[in-house]
Design a protein around this motif. Sequence first.
Motif, short mmCIF file in Angstrom:
data_model
loop_
_atom_site.label_atom_id
_atom_site.label_comp_id
_atom_site.label_asym_id
_atom_site.label_seq_id
_atom_site.Cartn_x
_atom_site.Cartn_y
_atom_site.Cartn_z
N CYS A 165 0.83 -1.21 0.00
CA CYS A 165 0.00 0.00 0.00
C CYS A 165 0.87 1.25 0.00
O CYS A 165 0.60 2.21 -0.75
N ILE A 226 -4.20 -4.99 1.54
CA ILE A 226 -4.04 -3.62 1.05
C ILE A 226 -5.27 -2.78 1.41
O ILE A 226 -5.16 -1.64 1.88
N TRP A 229 -5.40 -1.48 5.02
CA TRP A 229 -4.61 -0.27 5.26
C TRP A 229 -5.28 0.96 4.66
O TRP A 229 -5.28 2.05 5.26
N VAL A 230 -5.87 0.80 3.49
CA VAL A 230 -6.54 1.94 2.85
C VAL A 230 -7.71 2.41 3.71
O VAL A 230 -7.88 3.61 3.97
#
Length: 867
Positions: A165, A226, A229-230
């Motif tokens: 990320c 990913i 985390w976003v």
Amino acid sequence: MDTRTSNSDRPISRGERWGPKLLWLRQVVDSDAFRISFAVLVFAAALGVLRQELQGQNFDSIARAFGSVSSTALLLAAGATVASYACLAVSERWALAAIGRSLSPLRIALATFVSYALSNGLGFSAATGGAARLRFYRAWGLSLAEVTAVTLLAGAAVTLGGVVCAGMAILLIPGAAPILAWIGALAIVPTTFWLLRPPRRTALLPGVEFTRPGPALRFSAIAAGIADWVFSGLALYILLPAPTFADFAPFMVIFVLGSLVSAASGLPGGIGVFDAILLSLSHRFGATHENVAALLLYRLIYVVGPLALTALGLAGYQLRRLDRAATTTGFRIAEAIAPAILATLVFCFGAALLLAAANLPMPLPPPEPWMAALPSRPLATSLLGALLVIVAMALWRRLEAGFYATFALLSLGAAMELWRGFGVATAGPLLVLAAALALSRRAFDRQSAGFHHVISPAWLAAAGLAGVSSLVLALATRDVRALADQPWWRWLRPGGDFGVAAVAAGLASLGLLIAIWWLASPSPREPRRPSKDEMARAARIVDAASGISCDALLYRMGDKSFVFSPSGLSFVMFRAYHGRWIAMGDPVGPPGDRSAAIEAFIAAADAADAKAVFYAVEAASLPTLLAAGLSAQKIGESGSVDLAHFDLKGKAHEDLRHALNSASRSHLRFDVLAADAPTTPWHDLEAVSDSWLDAHAGVEKTFSLGSFDVGYLRQFPIAVLRRGEQVVAFANVMITPDRARFGPDLVRADADAPHGTTDALLGHLILWGKAQQLGVFELGMAPLSGLPLNAVAPISTHVEAWIFRTANSLYGFQGLREYKEKFTPTWRDIFLAADPDVNPLIALSDVALLTSGGARKLLHRPRRSRR
């Protein structure tokens, strides 16, 4: 049996020079004082950065920024938090599928939510999240190795997702420097290997195979990592004053960096560290006071929110179970994880107060006249914050003092909020937390120093220090009211505007906290040496037992404590060392009572705030030990000779025949003296022992080996070799009550005895046992030999094998194994079983230190060579 050979004079090796230093360093790093000091230093550095960032700010501006966040932004942040935890559940499902396990989506979601709520709030995600998973998955049929594998795989997916990320975010930053672009590209490369087709089956951990998940599941795992985390970054970014799509990529780089550094710090929730990094690098996203408000809201939504929901769930579950049996699986899970959750919430409150008190160069709004008596000034805030941190640590360790102190503080806080007129909106969370704490009372079962050992010198000293400190603090702040405008640690430095009064106030505050720390600390419960009644009770169990090893007779040394099973039919003998209870050998007693003895020992160690370790156990105990939640590792082999098939004929026993013939030519005469025989020449045996010690390591052993103590040796037959009337070698002979096993414990020969005297003594002893129709001759353990060195062996096993090969000059590991091989024994595996939080290498070094009486004695070298 200790049959080390002497070493000739030689220079001190590098290992011997550095050995004591490394052992000392290991003890320092492993100590609570070091971990606490490191955490305090990191926290202090973060406070310094935060103080600099908050210079010139004021509470009014932060409060206005806090109130200006729209309800839409709050809802979106909450939605992003929910999405983040949903992505974590996808990674968890992939980890389970990778080891061939499948659970219902509801169970996966529950275990994921609770484990990540704990790890996000407590830090040390592998340890805290793994502990929560262990409670759930073990109850649902997974083994300890499978739970470990799931923790590692899920953690790897999420960590890799964070790196990827950050790399993608760097590549999306317009006009990024070429070096940054290269870094971003390198961060994405690991996804290529992740998506490659793995072998169909790969050994991951002993007993666990990594099956090949399909490409869709592999892709969903990395995509979920990913996305987690976003969404977690989005939960904070939405709360900033004017978020734009163009600024999200650089913000994510800062967010991932802050998260990784704060996780490495080990502080609960990265408190202070994460905030310092985000504030110092986020000036482009908003003014400082706006970023502070966003961080506070993010902490409440993403960290405190899930923890509070978990606490509420526990409270509701336990309330529903009050009229049912408290032995259900769900109740045990709730009771096990409640202390960690409640401790985290209390710690967060205390840390928030410390942060507020430490970063107040900003002026406080003037209090209303009716609020002047309430503790709203920095001195009181800093003391209350430190007090909450102390009681949170006591809660984490399940101490009863932590329970009562926290309940009192929460109840008092709720009453004050109602008195201030703020109503249920602010008092409600405190009351709910107090209710959850009250329903979890049974989980806080460890004794505290403040409630026990009352009127002891230490208790009187702590109580006196608390009283004197409170008096000095009250007098100092009454005479100099401006002292209340700074946190207590600011007055510890000499000088300043208020001179002696300031130093007195600071020292009084510190003294008060130290006194409360001690009163809320675990009650000193060092296991006592066994009483005469306990020794007699253990003797009756040993006499009635069958199938036990000779090591069970080490109970007669009297240097080990006992834990008896509830039935009283078996016991575990152990010594305490550095917060670990180390059991010597298998439980002693009937095989059917083994499980109860193991569970009783683990429960007793847990109640004393110690970790359970079983040293030198045989394979028969492993299923019970693993079922009790311990992890096991092979640490060596034990040799035995079946006397029914023993014969001196043949090339295999050529050396032994030669030793017996040589002893006969030297006119050495073998005899076995009965236990406590009046004709036993104790003075001569002591002279032989002193001569042997002088030529060897020079110190007596304990714990796993016998020592020359007449009271101990009187309990065994003594095998001797004499030249005329002079004793040249002896050994005490351990014989199990069922006569199935026997062997020597203390084997010692005079330094001037002929070469091969020890071999002759043991050879005669074997022949004597065969004539007495005894079963198996026990040669004892060869530490660190026969370890499995393959691709799936733990790192600690490879380290132990390296020690076996390279540290022969220090102990003689290889020499001991080779010496025992001359008797052509049958080797069986010996294991160490320990709490999953205990490093096997540390546990083995603890055993070595216990056996030798400390690092200095362990590494003591011979003064001279006699042969």
